[in-house]
Every structure is written in structure tokens, then in C-alpha cells.
Design an enzyme around this catalytic site. Structure first.
Site, short mmCIF file in Angstrom:
data_model
loop_
_atom_site.label_atom_id
_atom_site.label_comp_id
_atom_site.label_asym_id
_atom_site.label_seq_id
_atom_site.Cartn_x
_atom_site.Cartn_y
_atom_site.Cartn_z
CG ASP A 160 46.16 42.30 42.49
OD1 ASP A 160 46.64 43.30 43.04
OD2 ASP A 160 45.50 41.44 43.11
CD GLU A 400 37.32 44.49 43.69
OE1 GLU A 400 36.36 43.76 43.36
OE2 GLU A 400 38.48 44.06 43.86
C1 GLC Z 1 42.81 43.06 44.76
C2 GLC Z 1 43.40 44.43 44.42
C3 GLC Z 1 44.24 44.90 45.58
C4 GLC Z 1 43.42 44.88 46.85
C5 GLC Z 1 42.74 43.54 47.08
C6 GLC Z 1 41.73 43.59 48.21
O1 GLC Z 1 43.78 42.11 44.94
O2 GLC Z 1 44.14 44.39 43.24
O3 GLC Z 1 44.73 46.20 45.36
O4 GLC Z 1 44.22 45.21 47.93
O5 GLC Z 1 42.06 43.14 45.93
O6 GLC Z 1 40.82 44.62 47.99
#
Ligand code: GLC
Length: 431
Positions: A160, A400
Site C-alpha cells: 500500500d 505483520e
Molecule cells: C495492508 C497490506 C496488504 C494486506 C492488508 C491486510 O493493507 O498492505 O498487503 O493485504 O493489509 O493484511
């Protein structure tokens, strides 16, 4: 690695037919998270693994699009939630997609299946959905047949807040965000992410306003159409997304062949696949020693080296010479950080070891990079990536993302794909 602990993370994030990425911060079903979750489930419960993919295609749009988030049940407080996206479908979902790794995962589940009858049945049922998804991507996101599909929102890249999107995003007017976020300076009211995670590990408020403004623009154009592609103020050929699509195309065709299925236009798909390989080769940068994304609004290459530029290895795209050059690039990164693979070039001015996609290590990216290295015969470097990943998990838990310099765990805790891929990675050996 404590496999029981990894399994407990999956179970805690299990919502019956789908798995949330992490409790609290991510309370719904995300497309590529779910695909990776299925790889973890396959190690403990095959039926549950196929179920994960089933629940994804159950939310497929008539156009063929697979949405990036499925809002199975309302979770008050999540922003931007179903009301902002304004998608009148059941289940509710967002109107954009995410990296297309589902076919790759489906093929892996099928190839490693212990229950062959189950796998044949499930894979046969998934196949037409996946063909429709891939055809949608080519038709709507590459209407001029260039071989490269466009992403219309940074969230579609799955990376993102990558520095590679900064310039293209800076051209997106943020004013419209006020409709749903209120005036600038009031973001704290609606942003849920910063309640869970330190703001210095998350995107800035202005970036967030642009993300939301972009959603509203795409919403005006109905999201999944050629029209929306043309109208989007953000249009980028993301090298990561394109490499993963190329790999997934091959996996889809391989799966169809193995199942003896002739799904519609598979012949035409082979030609498209070859064209897309050539187009991705066009994103190679000798100077950077990896592949770079391209801004499709300006036609310019985005000269920032990120981990997305290594994903063509996972897709088997580079020649042996180019792969060797990429290995040298990655080894250079490895001298600057304790833990591979940082999400941005640690020697570059863009490197921020703690901020979301601007430096931290992500376990699912490592899993793909390691697989790519191995397929090119770079076993030692692949092993370092794997060992670093497991060391991060040992040290800091199933987080994460992680600081590549210190190994500190960042972002959400008890994170699904970190646990799932640790299970996959340690399935054969007890590490
Ligand atoms: C964030 C990350 C994305 C992921 C999401 C849920 O938006 O950038 O890659 O899929 O979180 O984990």
C-alpha cells in the site's frame, strides 16, 4: 519454530469459512492474505484450506473481478468500510482487487494434496472462477493489449504505502476525501489503523486522504470497467502485480491441463502470457539490478528499487544472467541489513526501516523471493531468506512486518500469513 503456536494463530483468526489477517486491525477477508492463509491451513486441515479459496470466489463480481476485501459481516468502526465503498452486492466488498496469487496457491494445494478426490473436485470448481478473474484483469486493466495490467489504487498492489507510488499518488486530488473524512486535521476521527499501530509505522494523513479520494473517484465510475481504468488519476504498471499475474497465469494453465479441462479460451491465454512476459522484461533496469514499475499516466519508469522488483524471480521471468544480477542486488541489500528482505533498497534515500512498505520485512514476500531464488539454483541465498524469516518469528512472534535492522516486530500481532507461511516452510523439516 513452534508449529503449535502458528496453528493457534490460524485458529484464532478463523471466522468459519474465511480467515482474517489479524484480529482488530483487519476484521474482514483480504484477497491475497486469504490465499496465503490457505497454504497454512493445508498443513493442518485440507478441507479448511480449500474452503478458504471457495469463500473468496463466492464474492466474485459478475465481471470476473475478485475484490480485495470481502465484508462478510459488519464490523463497526472499520474505515473505509462498506458504506464508503458503496458496492450494492452481497456479500459486500470493496471495488478493487489485489495481487492475483489465488491460482498459484490453488495449484500448490492441488499438487500437494493428500486427499486427491477432494483436490480434483475443489480445483475443478475453482477453475472457471479463476479463468474469469484472469480474463477480467487482461480485458479491463490492459484494454490496449500492452501485456501489462494497470493497478488503479496503491491498495491493489498489496504494498500500500510503497515509496514507488508516492509521485503518482501525489497527483491525486485529496479534496473529495472531505465528503467522508471531514476536513483536514480531523483524520483521527475515522482512521482506525492508527488506534492499533504507532502512527510512525503507518501512512501519513495526507496519503490517507488521497487513498480515500481515489476510492470515491473509482466508485463514481463503477469500479470494474474499462471506463474506470481510463478515468483513474492513478494508473501504474506494478511490476510485482504483473509478475504475480504472469506466474498465476502459468499455474492456471498448468492446473487446467492437469485436470484435463478445456476452459473457454485457454489457447488465447497462452499467447497473452507470452506477450506479458515480454512486456515485463521491458521493466528491467540494468542500473538498478532489478525490475521497476512504470507510471502509465506519464509513461515514465519509477526509479525506485523495492522488493516488488524481485518478484519476477518467483515468476521465472528473468534470464539466468539477469537472475544473477538480481542476486547480486539482493546480496548487496543483505550486507546492509541484519534480516532479508527489506521492502525498499536499504542504501536508497527512501529507506525507512519501520514504516509500512518503506523498508520492513514481510514474511509472504520472503516466501516468494526464496522460492524464486531456489528455482534459479541459488539455494544458499534462498536458505538465508528462509532462516532470517524464521529467526524474525522466533525473536518477535508472528507479526505483520519487522524492522530489517533490529528484528523488532511491527504492526499487528498474531498475523495470519506470517503463521501460515511458517507452517508451510517448516512442513518438511523441523526447524
Ligand atoms: C495492508 C497490506 C496488504 C494486506 C492488508 C491486510 O493493507 O498492505 O498487503 O493485504 O493489509 O493484511
Amino acid at each position: 519454530m513452534d508449529r503449535e503456536a502458528a496453528r493457534r494463530v490460524l485458529e484464532a483468526n478463523d471466522r468459519g469459512s474465511f480467515t482474517v489477517p489479524a484480529d482488530g486491525l483487519y476484521p474482514y477477508q483480504w484477497l491475497w492474505d486469504s490465499a496465503f492463509a490457505a497454504l497454512g491451513w493445508a498443513c493442518v486441515d485440507e478441507v479448511r484450506a480449500w474452503q478458504e479459496l471457495r469463500s473468496l470466489v463466492a464474492a466474485q463480481w459478475p465481471s470476473g473481478m475478485l475484490p480485495h476485501i470481502v465484508f462478510h459481516r459488519p464490523e463497526p468502526g472499520y474505515f473505509p468500510g462498506p458504506k464508503v465503498w458503496g458496492v450494492a452486492r452481497s456479500p459486500a466488498s470493496t471495488g478493487i482487487t489485489q495481487p492475483p496469487v489465488v491460482a498459484t496457491v490453488a495449484r500448490r494445494l492441488w499438487e500437494r494434496a493428500r486427499d486427491r478426490r477432494l483436490a480434483d473436485r475443489e480445483a475443478s470448481e475453482l477453475l472457471p472462477h479463476l479463468v474469469a478473474y484472469h480474463r477480467w484483469l487482461r480485458r479491463v486493466r490492459d484494454p490496449d493489449d500492452t501485456g501489462l495490467v494497470a493497478i488503479l489504487h496503491p491498495w491493489e498492489s498489496g504494498m500500500d504505502n510503497s515509496p514507488a507510488w508516492d509521485e503518482a499518488l501525489s497527483r491525486v486530488p485529496d479534496e473529495r476525501a472531505a465528503d467522508v473524512m471531514g476536513p483536514a486535521g480531523q483524520e483521527g476521527r475515522v482512521r482506525r489503523d492508527v488506534l492499533h499501530v504507532e502512527p510512525d509505522q503507518r501512512p501519513s494523513d495526507l496519503e490517507y486522504r488521497r487513498y480515500v479520494a481515489l476510492v470515491l473517484t473509482l466508485r463514481d465510475h463503477g469500479y470494474d470497467s474499462v471506463r474506470a481504468t481510463a478515468a483513474s488519476p492513478f494508473r501504474v504498471a506494478d511490476v510485482g502485480f504483473n509478475a504475480l499475474l504472469y506466474r498465476a497465469d502459468l499455474d492456471l494453465l498448468g492446473l487446467a491441463q492437469a485436470l484435463g479441462r478445456q476452459e473457454g479460451d485457454l489457447e488465447a491465454m497462452w499467447e497473452q502470457v507470452e506477450a506479458s512476459r515480454r512486456a515485463i522484461e521491458g521493466l528491467w533496469s540494468e542500473q538498478a539490478g532489478l525490475y521497476l514499475s512504470r507510471d502509465l499516466r506519464t509513461g515514465r519508469t519509477i526509479p525506485l528499487a523495492t522488493s516488488a522488483g524481485l518478484l519476477p524471480l518467483f515468476a521465472g521471468i528473468p534470464s539466468p544472467q539477469r537472475a544473477a544480477r538480481m542476486v547480486a542486488t539482493l546480496e548487496g541489500w543483505g550486507e546492509r541489513v541484519r534480516y532479508l528482505v527489506p521492502s525498499a533498497d536499504p542504501a536508497g534515500p527512501i529507506f525507512e526501516p519501520r514504516r509500512y512498505w518503506r523498508g520492513p520485512v514481510w514474511i509472504h514476500v520472503n516466501w516468494m523471493v526464496a522460492a524464486g531464488l531456489q528455482s534459479y539454483g541459488y539455494d544458499q541465498l534462498a536458505e538465508r531468506v528462509r532462516r532470517d524469516s524464521l529467526a524474525l518469528i522466533e525473536r518477535s512472534g508472528f507479526r505483520e512486518y519487522y524492522d530489517p535492522l533490529t528484528g523488532e516486530g511491527l504492526g499487528a500481532r498474531a498475523f495470519t500469513w506470517s503463521a501460515a507461511l511458517a507452517l508451510d516452510w517448516t512442513a518438511a523439516s523441523d526447524v
